[in-house]
Design a protein around this motif. Structure first.
Motif, PDB file in Angstrom:
ATOM      1  N   VAL A  36       0.565  -0.758   0.101  1.00  9.26           N
ATOM      2  CA  VAL A  36       0.173   0.199   0.203  1.00  9.26           C
ATOM      3  C   VAL A  36       1.412   0.823  -0.247  1.00  9.26           C
ATOM      4  N   LEU A  37       1.202   2.245  -1.047  1.00  6.98           N
ATOM      5  CA  LEU A  37       2.122   3.179  -0.998  1.00  6.98           C
ATOM      6  C   LEU A  37       0.878   4.359  -1.526  1.00  6.98           C
ATOM      7  N   THR A  38       1.410   4.910  -0.685  1.00  5.96           N
ATOM      8  CA  THR A  38       0.853   6.337  -0.628  1.00  5.96           C
ATOM      9  C   THR A  38       1.870   7.581  -0.843  1.00  5.96           C
ATOM     10  N   VAL A  39       1.925   8.339  -1.281  1.00  2.00           N
ATOM     11  CA  VAL A  39       2.378   9.954  -2.100  1.00  2.00           C
ATOM     12  C   VAL A  39       1.368  10.926  -2.456  1.00  2.00           C
ATOM     13  N   GLU A  40       2.405  12.704  -2.249  1.00 10.65           N
ATOM     14  CA  GLU A  40       1.729  13.762  -2.276  1.00 10.65           C
ATOM     15  C   GLU A  40       2.207  14.313  -3.651  1.00 10.65           C
ATOM     16  N   ASN A  85       3.100  24.471  -7.807  1.00  8.93           N
ATOM     17  CA  ASN A  85       2.950  26.151  -7.024  1.00  8.93           C
ATOM     18  C   ASN A  85       3.077  26.603  -5.635  1.00  8.93           C
ATOM     19  N   PRO A  86       4.143  26.092  -4.999  1.00 10.34           N
ATOM     20  CA  PRO A  86       4.635  25.991  -3.819  1.00 10.34           C
ATOM     21  C   PRO A  86       4.816  27.978  -3.377  1.00 10.34           C
ATOM     22  N   GLY A  87       3.825  27.894  -2.238  1.00  5.78           N
ATOM     23  CA  GLY A  87       4.316  29.259  -1.821  1.00  5.78           C
ATOM     24  C   GLY A  87       3.413  30.447  -2.958  1.00  5.78           C
ATOM     25  N   GLN A  88       2.163  30.161  -3.663  1.00  4.47           N
ATOM     26  CA  GLN A  88       1.995  30.974  -4.582  1.00  4.47           C
ATOM     27  C   GLN A  88       0.589  30.497  -4.085  1.00  4.47           C
ATOM     28  N   PRO A  89      -0.437  31.961  -4.538  1.00  6.33           N
ATOM     29  CA  PRO A  89      -2.153  32.018  -4.371  1.00  6.33           C
ATOM     30  C   PRO A  89      -2.354  30.382  -4.814  1.00  6.33           C
ATOM     31  N   SER A  90      -1.528  29.950  -5.881  1.00  6.52           N
ATOM     32  CA  SER A  90      -2.568  27.986  -6.771  1.00  6.52           C
ATOM     33  C   SER A  90      -1.316  27.498  -5.553  1.00  6.52           C
ATOM     34  N   ALA A  91      -1.062  27.764  -4.674  1.00  6.78           N
ATOM     35  CA  ALA A  91      -0.772  26.300  -4.877  1.00  6.78           C
ATOM     36  C   ALA A  91      -0.908  25.269  -4.256  1.00  6.78           C
ATOM     37  N   ALA A  92      -1.187  24.138  -4.500  1.00 11.00           N
ATOM     38  CA  ALA A  92      -2.199  23.052  -4.611  1.00 11.00           C
ATOM     39  C   ALA A  92      -1.363  21.259  -3.858  1.00 11.00           C
ATOM     40  N   VAL A  93      -2.083  20.740  -3.198  1.00 10.20           N
ATOM     41  CA  VAL A  93      -0.730  19.522  -2.894  1.00 10.20           C
ATOM     42  C   VAL A  93      -2.837  18.603  -2.825  1.00 10.20           C
ATOM     43  N   SER A  94      -1.866  17.451  -3.713  1.00 15.69           N
ATOM     44  CA  SER A  94      -2.549  16.019  -3.831  1.00 15.69           C
ATOM     45  C   SER A  94      -1.939  14.524  -3.201  1.00 15.69           C
ATOM     46  N   ARG A  95      -3.202  13.557  -2.758  1.00 14.99           N
ATOM     47  CA  ARG A  95      -2.246  12.183  -1.792  1.00 14.99           C
ATOM     48  C   ARG A  95      -3.272  11.875  -2.655  1.00 14.99           C
ATOM     49  N   ILE A  96      -2.369  10.348  -2.940  1.00 10.61           N
ATOM     50  CA  ILE A  96      -3.343   9.042  -3.739  1.00 10.61           C
ATOM     51  C   ILE A  96      -2.652   8.096  -3.414  1.00 10.61           C
ATOM     52  N   GLU A  97      -3.117   7.154  -3.085  1.00 14.67           N
ATOM     53  CA  GLU A  97      -3.078   5.979  -2.238  1.00 14.67           C
ATOM     54  C   GLU A  97      -3.238   4.425  -3.757  1.00 14.67           C
ATOM     55  N   VAL A  98      -2.301   4.078  -4.114  1.00 14.11           N
ATOM     56  CA  VAL A  98      -2.362   2.520  -4.607  1.00 14.11           C
ATOM     57  C   VAL A  98      -1.949   1.560  -3.933  1.00 14.11           C
ATOM     58  N   LYS A  99      -3.081  -0.036  -4.764  1.00 19.33           N
ATOM     59  CA  LYS A  99      -1.958  -1.186  -4.070  1.00 19.33           C
ATOM     60  C   LYS A  99      -1.328  -1.817  -5.051  1.00 19.33           C
ATOM     61  N   ILE A 100      -0.913  -2.444  -4.501  1.00 14.66           N
ATOM     62  CA  ILE A 100       0.403  -3.015  -5.342  1.00 14.66           C
ATOM     63  C   ILE A 100       0.354  -4.603  -5.089  1.00 14.66           C
ATOM     64  N   PRO A 101       0.123  -5.107  -5.910  1.00 15.42           N
ATOM     65  CA  PRO A 101      -0.159  -6.883  -5.671  1.00 15.42           C
ATOM     66  C   PRO A 101       1.450  -7.519  -5.625  1.00 15.42           C
ATOM     67  N   ILE A 102       1.809  -8.388  -4.571  1.00 18.33           N
ATOM     68  CA  ILE A 102       3.625  -8.516  -4.333  1.00 18.33           C
ATOM     69  C   ILE A 102       3.158 -10.011  -4.462  1.00 18.33           C
ATOM     70  N   LYS A 103       3.536 -10.801  -5.739  1.00 15.55           N
ATOM     71  CA  LYS A 103       3.104 -11.774  -5.736  1.00 15.55           C
ATOM     72  C   LYS A 103       4.354 -12.875  -5.583  1.00 15.55           C
ATOM     73  N   ARG A 130      -6.735  10.426  -1.304  1.00 12.32           N
ATOM     74  CA  ARG A 130      -7.132  10.357   0.505  1.00 12.32           C
ATOM     75  C   ARG A 130      -6.854  11.591   0.666  1.00 12.32           C
ATOM     76  N   PRO A 131      -7.269  12.414   1.652  1.00 16.47           N
ATOM     77  CA  PRO A 131      -6.573  13.543   2.932  1.00 16.47           C
ATOM     78  C   PRO A 131      -5.866  13.652   3.553  1.00 16.47           C
ATOM     79  N   THR A 132      -4.750  15.241   2.768  1.00 14.11           N
ATOM     80  CA  THR A 132      -3.655  15.197   2.848  1.00 14.11           C
ATOM     81  C   THR A 132      -3.674  15.563   4.429  1.00 14.11           C
TER      82      THR A 132
END
Length: 517
Positions: free
Chosen positions: A192-196, A200-218, A512-514
């Motif tokens: 279960v991998l979670t990445v942000e 545009n850091p430091g600007q009015p249009s700055a945005a952050v998004s977080r996603i989670e993916v599931k990877i089968p390990i066989k 996912r929520p940041t």
């Protein structure tokens, strides 16, 4: 004011007589004011729509950056030299993820420092990058990119924006955390991998998004090697087999084991090597069994009544080769034999007659399986007899051995690993006789006591370690294991375990929520 009334007043105003012209100026001012308000509202709405569009675009860009980060990390994990990382957790505590610090990984649920992405420099890493690489540290160059991603909270730059690792945990399909480095056969695990992602850091249009993916390990393909005579996961002060001779191949998981100290019969071609493969896991505990309790007296198995009818329940077992065999399964608390007592184990139907009638099934093959929860101790002349020809049958009336298989007698040692490793559960055989068997006892110590030169196992022994001291060890160079058997004749699932894991296509992709953690 009602707009309809307002405009009616404007229309009627030009019809007023001349003496009412003083009413025109206030009406003109009111009209101008209303038009101004309408213009401001329209402008504000336009600006809001523009800002909303900008924010949505920034959020989309941040998600693209997070997705690019996921792809970057997944590509690193999917290289053969780094696939071991997929079976280790990564910290979710960003402040601890600084270079040179160990990481208390909350994602394991233990609160203790475990092998993880953050302490790779301190951990013996399983190297799956090629043949004969067990117990060799992985090339440090293969870890450089991983450390850059995992050992600090710094953002990593990509053309799409920035990304950073939030966390990675290794679980089974239900979400329960798996032990680091283990790839269960056959189902494997889930990463279960979670990445942000950020733009545009430091600007009015700055945005952050977080996603989670599931990877089968066989599990990857199993190692291609013959069933060994001896397999140990640990050694006693570096000694793999004590002073004993092993007439079989030897596999060792403990990198401190001294392979050069293993004795083989003169002129044999047996070998000893370190392996990254996992010792086969114990089969599941039986739902029902023939309960023998503590065995300390003579007994012949399977048991029969006065008419030679077997009284023990039997079931069917599937082997690795796909064949099904009848099997007698016994739950055994302990075995303690001495003073010439014997346990006779028969894996062929030896009965000449059944209920006074000639037995048409004489020589039929079946299995006998012990699920042992305590010690096995053969003292003095105590014996477990499983061999063919059967020594206690009369000459000229012996059961044919054409269907006999050495490893049809299985002993599964199920005792847990004690906290005091100097007091391991034991399988102690006597030096006066061999028994044909397959022994799988991951937490046990194996030894052959006494100085007799004809004691031990013909078959395979898979244990934690071999004893060479105390009451459960031989101080001679006796041959205590003679390799016999094949993987095909083992119970299904008892086989070489996977090597490098394989990473499957993502099975889940969730925003996912940041501020989740």
């Amino acid at each position: 004011m009602n707009p309809e009334k307002f405009f009616r007043l404007i229309i009627f105003a030009h019809r007023r007589p001349a003496n009412s012209r003083g009413f025109a100026l206030p009406m003109a001012i009111m009209v101008g004011l209303v038009l101004t308000v309408i213009s401001v509202v329209i402008m504000q709405r336009s600006m809001f729509q523009q800002n909303d569009s900008t924010n949505k675009a920034a959020t989309s860009q941040a998600q693209n950056a997070a997705e690019a980060g996921v792809a970057r990390i997944a590509n690193l994990l999917n290289e053969p030299q780094r696939r071991f990382l997929a079976t280790l957790p990564a910290c979710r505590d960003l402040p601890l993820r600084t270079s040179g610090q160990s990481c208390t990984d909350t994602s394991t649920g233990t609160g203790t420092v475990v092998p993880n992405w953050q302490n790779l420099t301190e951990t013996q890493i399983r190297n799956w990058s090629g043949n004969n690489v067990a117990c060799k540290l992985i090339d440090d160059a293969f870890l450089t990119d991983v450390r850059a991603i995992s050992n600090s909270a710094d953002w990593q730059t990509l053309p799409q924006g920035r990304f950073r690792l939030v966390g990675y945990k290794y679980t089974d399909a239900s979400g329960a955390v798996l032990p680091p480095g283990k790839v269960p056969v056959p189902n494997g695990g889930v990463g279960v991998l979670t990445v942000e992602g950020s733009v545009n850091p430091g600007q009015p249009s700055a945005a952050v998004s977080r996603i989670e993916v599931k990877i089968p390990i066989k599990p990857g393909p199993p190692d291609n090697f013959n069933i060994p005579g001896l397999w140990v996961t640990n050694t006693s002060s570096g000694s793999v087999a004590g002073n004993n001779t092993i007439a079989g191949d030897v596999l060792v998981n403990d990198c401190s084991g001294n392979l050069g100290g293993i004795s083989f019969p003169s002129g044999s071609t047996y070998t000893a090597k370190y392996t990254n493969a996992d010792m086969p896991a114990l089969p599941p505990a039986p739902g029902s069994c023939n309960n023998l309790g503590n065995i300390n007296a003579n007994v012949t198995l399977p048991r029969r009544d006065g008419n030679n009818i077997y009284t023990d329940a039997r079931t069917n077992i599937t082997l690795n080769n796909g064949n099904a065999l009848p099997a007698y399964i016994y739950c055994v608390s302990s075995i303690s034999l001495g003073g010439g007592k014997e346990v006779r184990v028969e894996t062929l139907d030896t009965r000449p007659t059944v209920a006074g009638v000639t037995n048409p099934n004489r020589g039929e093959r079946f299995m006998v399986i012990f699920h042992l929860t305590g010690n096995l101790d053969l003292g003095g002349n105590g014996k477990i007899v499983h061999e063919c020809p059967i020594p206690y049958e009369a000459t000229g009336a012996k059961t044919p051995c054409s269907n006999y298989a050495v490893t049809d007698f299985n002993i599964y040692g199920r005792a847990p690993l004690p906290s005091n490793l100097s007091n391991l559960p034991k399988i102690c055989l006597a030096g006066a006789s061999f028994m044909d068997a397959f022994i799988l006892a991951p937490n046990y110590e194996y030894g052959v006591s006494g100085s007799g030169g004809n004691g031990g196992v013909r078959g395979t022994v898979m244990v934690r370690q071999v004893s060479n001291s105390g009451g459960c060890g031989s101080n001679t160079s006796n041959t205590v294991i003679t390799q016999t058997g094949t993987w095909d004749d083992m119970v299904a699932g008892i086989q070489p375990q996977a090597t490098a894991p394989t990473l499957g296509a993502f099975t889940g992709w969730t925003s996912r929520p940041t501020d989740e953690y």
